[in-house]
Design an enzyme around this catalytic site. Structure first.
Site, PDB file in Angstrom:
ATOM      1  CD  GLU A  20       3.694  -3.637  12.722  1.00  0.00           C
ATOM      2  OE1 GLU A  20       4.927  -3.550  12.671  1.00  0.00           O
ATOM      3  OE2 GLU A  20       2.947  -3.466  11.747  1.00  0.00           O
ATOM      4  CE  LYS A  34      -4.456  -0.665   4.794  1.00  0.00           C
ATOM      5  NZ  LYS A  34      -4.730  -1.156   6.165  1.00  0.00           N
ATOM      6  N   GLY A  88      -1.228  -8.849  20.053  1.00  0.00           N
ATOM      7  CA  GLY A  88      -0.638  -8.940  18.721  1.00  0.00           C
ATOM      8  C   GLY A  88      -1.367  -8.126  17.666  1.00  0.00           C
ATOM      9  CB  VAL A 116      -7.063  -1.200  -0.109  1.00  0.00           C
ATOM     10  CG1 VAL A 116      -8.111  -0.456   0.706  1.00  0.00           C
ATOM     11  CG2 VAL A 116      -6.122  -0.209  -0.766  1.00  0.00           C
ATOM     12  CE  LYS A 152      -0.547  -0.803   4.878  1.00  0.00           C
ATOM     13  NZ  LYS A 152      -0.331  -2.260   4.864  1.00  0.00           N
TER      14      LYS A 152
END
Lengths: 429, 429
Positions: free
Chosen positions: A191, A206, A188, A133, A106
């Protein structure tokens, strides 16, 4: 069916790449039937060749991605490295050496989509990127093919799962931003460095891609107004509830009322609980599309993850392979409309503004005068006093961002206004 | 851009056809840019030529549809007549005379899709029909292209707007079926003869088309189990609410657990309020797709109406015209998997059964014994007495339809069971 296989080079073998390779192997017969010829994994470019990759023949693994895309016998290059370089050069080289390209990148498409499309077209090759996207959600193909005979006026979407998870958590538990982020990290969904997500960079890329396709106009990442969601508070959610709303980080691409210009932006916004996007929970994505003939469409699904993204890559791979066999290419860049991309100041929407003010006579009149002087019409005002201070919540009618910014600047200069606690746009009404 | 126009013949000029013609005229430049050549309306076949059709050149209007499709210079035939004949013969003739076809004809595609695809393929032409299922919602293209590299396991959808309007009304107001139908008729959501909608024929045709594409297997209308929604009562909605559910008329296409057979069915069912389909209101459609790699996707939008259906037709028209220009054809029928289509008896789901029973000791034991004898495991039982009679609500664990049918037959033979008030499947859990 043709028996000579189509050769696929895989650039990158992380979460998505390894899943692409796995499905190519385990579903080989299905893919061959759908394409009309077998597909063969001809090479896998990685950074760390020593890593054991289950199910991938070590003989296929190379660290020399450039040599792989230059081989000349590759039909399709699948790029799942991400980032600008070396991905950009590798894709360009691939086109020049006869391959079509499927990409999930992206950032690169948002920044250099036009240039890459030009190279693809010059070499009569395909560039597909459904996975760039909203992961597995079919969005680019519907926009550029299914709605090809329609006129899209607005794209309104939740296109980042991490931030939706955080905002959903804040909404449902009353948690603050940091607490919700910590949980997203632990599970999770976020990040270690969540900047790209929470500051809206990912969603902005996007938005640029979606706006370009929806409006047949080049929209670059730099054209997208971007505001993160790190300053959304539990108090904002309480205000939203009072309005019958919740808060989402939205990517919004709009055609102006005159039809001649477009805008693209990413920011947190209040949307009514009755809007289909309000009930998009957890890390799911959803994109709402409004067009002349179709009315309102919504596309919903997992916006990230190895398997969903791999599914989008494989859908593109099948299409590109079919095109190769028939000697045709799919739709390329469509930028014929070439509309003006207007700055944020031109965006027209409603606003929810919380002010901390002195609790004394005449304050409301002062504040109302500032709004009037800037041409921003007030819909409702709610005042609540406490110990000589008061909070004033103003919800406006539709006004331009420029007018709102001017209003807020002037409000800050009033002695009686102690501070502007929050400004939140109200969308989807 | 090519200057010689592609010629389009329109068969039928009702609500959808006139909107297709209107958009072809008003958006001519956009369409030309998206296709790469202008498109020209070359003829319009109608039944009543004397009717005034705004914006359509009377010189193009003909009652001789056969002569129109036989002209030989037509690039694309758009069929929006509906019904089996003369649509089937006209489409076949069109292929044989060099045209590709865009159709919105769900009944025909569900009944004769395989034969039409064969004629298209023999003549190397395209057959597209996005408008046949769920109006403007891009569904066929995502299923057969975006998910081409994935394995679909279930398609669960609200594919009929009329019945969704009626059920939504019953749910939100407590109205009975007839009252809600009357309102739907008054508002134009139901036709004077609502049979095709309320008895599930329309949804069954769409289920056949969706199952065929999702599972790469021929599924004919006759393969689809069909049950209408005319017997759904206010009491059923009350029961559903007790279960945290609502009631929708669902089209359900499923791959069996062993992967080797599929089923397709249309019937009213309870679904949990937390399921995304539960919040699909009014005449909207939505289709939920579950696949191996993508997980859960949902597509939502207006399922009918002139403009939305025209948008879907035009999206197909652009794709087919692009294919003509490049000398290629798009994906044809994909039936390579050729899975067995199993009968309804093989479907496994949960059931909500309301029984009127005698209010005396031992009844529950008798009823429970019947379930056990047929291998249907009970999840919950709720008994409510009134004047010597009682109602017994049984919710089962998953069981085959055949086992359930056997159970109900046996229950009806019990002296203590006065009647089976309702049987409703529970889906989407």
């Amino acid at each position: 069916m043709r028996t000579r296989p189509l050769k696929v080079a895989l650039l990158g073998c992380g979460v998505v790449g390894s899943e692409v390779a796995r499905i190519m192997t385990t579903h080989a017969d299905d893919l061959a039937a759908r394409i009309g010829a077998p597909v063969e994994l001809a090479g896998v470019a990685v950074r760390r060749p020593s890593k054991v990759r289950e199910g991938i023949d070590p003989a296929l693994v190379t660290t020399d991605a450039t040599a792989l895309v230059k081989r000349g016998d590759i039909d399709v290059v699948v790029e799942v490295i991400g980032g600008i370089e070396p991905a950009r050069t590798l894709i360009t080289t691939a086109f020049e050496h006869g391959a079509s390209v499927v990409s999930a990148n992206k950032a690169l498409l948002a920044q250099d989509g036009a240039a890459l499309h030009a190279v693809a077209e010059a070499n009569n090759k395909d560039l597909y990127y459904e996975a760039a996207v909203a992961g597995a959600i079919p969005l680019i193909r519907p926009l550029r093919e299914s709605l090809a005979g329609d006129k899209v006026n607005r794209v309104l979407g939740i296109v980042n799962g991490t931030t939706n998870f955080i905002l959903d958590k804040m909404d449902s538990t009353g948690a603050g931003y940091q607490e919700a982020l910590d949980e997203a990290t632990a599970l999770g969904y976020a990040e270690a460095d969540p900047t790209a997500d929470v500051e809206g960079f990912d969603a902005a890329a996007k938005a640029a891609i979606l706006a370009g396709i929806a409006f047949h106009t080049r929209v670059r990442l730099d054209d997208v107004y971007r505001e993160g969601m790190t300053e959304v508070t539990a108090a904002d959610f309480a205000s939203a509830k009072n309005m019958g709303c919740t808060i989402k980080l939205l990517a919004i691409c709009e055609r102006a009322a005159d039809g001649q210009s477009v805008t693209a932006r990413v920011h947190p916004a209040m949307i009514p609980l009755t809007h289909p996007l309000a009930s998009v929970r957890g890390a799911y994505n959803a994109v709402f599309v409004e067009s002349d003939a179709s009315g309102q469409l919504m596309f919903y699904g997992p916006g990230a993850g190895g398997s969903p993204t791999a599914s989008a890559v494989l859908g593109d791979l099948v299409a590109v392979c079919r095109n190769r066999l028939s000697g045709a290419t799919g739709p390329g860049e469509s930028a014929y409309a070439a509309l003006t991309v207007s700055p944020m100041g031109d965006v027209v929407t409603r606003y929810h503004i919380s002010l901390d003010v002195a609790d004394k006579p005449g304050v409301l009149a002062q504040v109302a005068t500032v709004f009037a002087e800037h041409g921003v019409s007030i819909d409702t005002v709610r005042q609540q006093g406490k110990d000589g201070e008061a909070s004033l919540v103003v919800v406006t009618h539709r006004a331009s961002d420029a007018a709102l910014v001017g209003t807020v600047e002037a409000l800050r200069k009033l002695d009686t206004v102690r501070g502007v606690a929050s400004i939140m746009r109200v969308e989807g009404e």
